[in-house]
Design an enzyme around this catalytic site. Structure first.
Site, short mmCIF file in Angstrom:
data_model
loop_
_atom_site.label_atom_id
_atom_site.label_comp_id
_atom_site.label_asym_id
_atom_site.label_seq_id
_atom_site.Cartn_x
_atom_site.Cartn_y
_atom_site.Cartn_z
N ASP A 89 -2.37 1.02 -28.70
CA ASP A 89 -2.06 0.99 -30.11
C ASP A 89 -1.86 -0.40 -30.69
OD1 ASP A 89 0.18 1.70 -28.41
OD2 ASP A 89 1.24 1.72 -30.30
N GLU A 152 3.25 2.98 -28.25
CA GLU A 152 4.19 1.93 -27.90
C GLU A 152 4.98 1.40 -29.20
OE1 GLU A 152 5.89 -1.94 -26.48
OE2 GLU A 152 4.30 -1.57 -27.89
#
Length: 467
Positions: A89, A152
């Protein structure tokens, strides 16, 4: 043949695969969140692409709750595992890009694209390091698992779920930091301030908005103000910008309504000194005017008390640990809506010797009239430290020194990587020393040569850790 020479042969293939990953805008997307797509459909697309690579190259792979994909090489029955903890991500593209953020390009030896530095390039360098070991039919005693998360940049809801279901690797590293070995990571915690927002006075603050993530230094801020008859705020704003050459902005005034837009310098919230916080600068400008009520308290707190204060002196939180360094503060999100509710998100990174309650208490003591409730957001993370004597730290340090010709001692980072989720986990790569950090910034990039340079370091490190 050296590790670096062997890795160089994979450069074009690595770039081709990296291009496919960069083109997927794997940003948290609440519009497409479902139980089957917990962080949005593009995260699933990104994980599926990594699984397609694994299938093509003959690796074992699996998925945990559509949050994490793991890719494995080495003896399947090995008792011990070396984990490589990564994430696919990225933060939103933001403004200021010279070219489309999700259309990767190589210009003057630099690879551009959102996620190039944080951390899709290092993910692919790690993947290709494993591929090179597999292509050479290397025999390992431990197995290697590349673990790819999707949360994250937000809530860290992914890797804990993986560890709960698959178990914790014996030891491992996260290529989500810098070289050399980062054996210590400061605590990080976001603190939320919620307060009423009713404006009165000669000037009325109708709206103020800056920032989207607590871990990003805001690069843009906007405000709408009602001013008295005959006041020309546009000229004042132009004068302010001339005094701050690193800022850009625009002002529009129709009658008594003024709209202000300010562009600063976006940066990673772990290193707020690298940016110019557009929100606190705009608040600083507005703090010089006769705004009353909650607007006055909001602008004084953001624009004066914590403006340009990355070490939190204004909150009485300036602290330095000899081993882990300074506490830092990023003012990541600022919201004010007249007759609504205001919000400020403060992101702290602090060493051992500081605790969350001390942070909250000091913020409460320095609100200076801002009628705010102060609470932590999510759970945060405590400080993390792996002893320099550990096998993991010794091997990674030795490989880095051998391949670069320069020994650099292990150190502590402001950043938070997934390595801290392992008892024996460190951050390792892929940011090289003296290279400008572009993570979370517009025009994010890395040197192309570093793709295989990083890959070679990872490959030898994995080889040695698996003997």
């Amino acid at each position: 043949m050296t590790w670096a020479t062997q890795a160089k042969q994979y450069e074009q293939a690595l770039i081709n695969d990296l291009n496919q990953i960069i083109r997927i805008p794997s940003v948290l997307d609440v519009k497409t969140q479902t139980p089957q797509t917990p962080f949005g459909i593009d995260m699933i697309r990104a994980l599926s692409q990594m699984e397609a690579f694994a299938s093509r190259d003959g690796f074992r792979y699996g998925r945990v709750d559509n949050m994490v994909t793991w890719i494995e090489f080495g003896p399947q029955d090995a008792i011990e595992t070396v984990g490589i903890l990564t994430h696919i991500d990225v933060v939103p593209a933001g403004d200021g890009w010279l070219r489309p953020a999700f259309n990767p390009e190589i210009l003057d030896g630099l690879y551009f694209g959102r996620g190039a530095a944080d951390m899709k390039a290092d993910l692919m360098s790690a993947y290709y390091a494993i591929k090179m070991l597999a292509d050479q039919n290397r025999l390992l005693k431990r197995k290697i698992r590349l673990i790819i998360g999707t949360d994250e940049e937000n809530g860290w809801r992914d890797i804990p779920r993986y560890i709960e279901q698959e178990g914790e690797p014996t030891l491992g590293f996260s290529p989500d930091g810098a070289f050399p070995v980062i054996n210590g990571e400061k605590a990080f915690q976001t603190v939320q301030l919620r307060f009423p927002s009713i404006s009165n006075g000669t000037y009325i603050l109708e709206r103020f908005i800056s920032g989207n993530r607590p871990n990003v230094v805001p690069g843009e801020a906007k405000a709408r103000i009602q001013v008295p008859h005959g006041v020309n705020l546009v000229q004042d704003f132009d004068n302010f910008l001339q005094q701050q050459p690193f800022l850009n902005g625009d002002a529009q005034q129709i009658g008594q309504t003024v709209k202000l837009s300010l562009l600063g310098v976006q940066a990673h919230g772990a290193y707020p000194a690298d940016g110019k916080n557009a929100g606190t600068y705009l608040a600083h400008f507005l703090s010089h005017y006769d705004l009353g009520g909650d607007a006055r308290a909001f602008l004084d707190f953001v624009g004066i008390t914590i403006h340009q204060d990355v070490y939190a002196h204004g909150l009485g939180l300036a602290y330095q640990d000899a081993q882990m360094g300074d506490l830092t503060l990023n003012v990541g999100v600022m919201r004010y809506s007249n007759h609504g509710q205001g919000t400020i998100l403060l992101n702290f990174r602090y060493p051992q010797g500081v605790n969350l309650q001390a942070v909250i208490t000091q913020v409460q003591r320095h609100l200076n009239g801002l009628q705010a409730t102060v609470n932590q957001v999510q759970a945060g993370m405590p400080p993390h430290l792996v002893p320099v004597e550990d096998e993991l730290v010794r091997v990674l340090s030795d490989v880095y020194a051998k391949q670069t010709g320069q020994y650099l001692p292990p150190r502590t980072s402001n950043g938070g990587s997934y390595a801290r989720l392992l008892k024996r986990g460190v951050a390792f790569g892929g940011q090289f020393p003296d290279l400008k950090v572009t993570s979370h910034q517009a025009n994010e990039n890395i040197p192309v040569v570093n793709l295989t340079k990083t890959m070679a370091i990872f490959a030898e490190s994995l080889w040695r850790l698996c003997q």
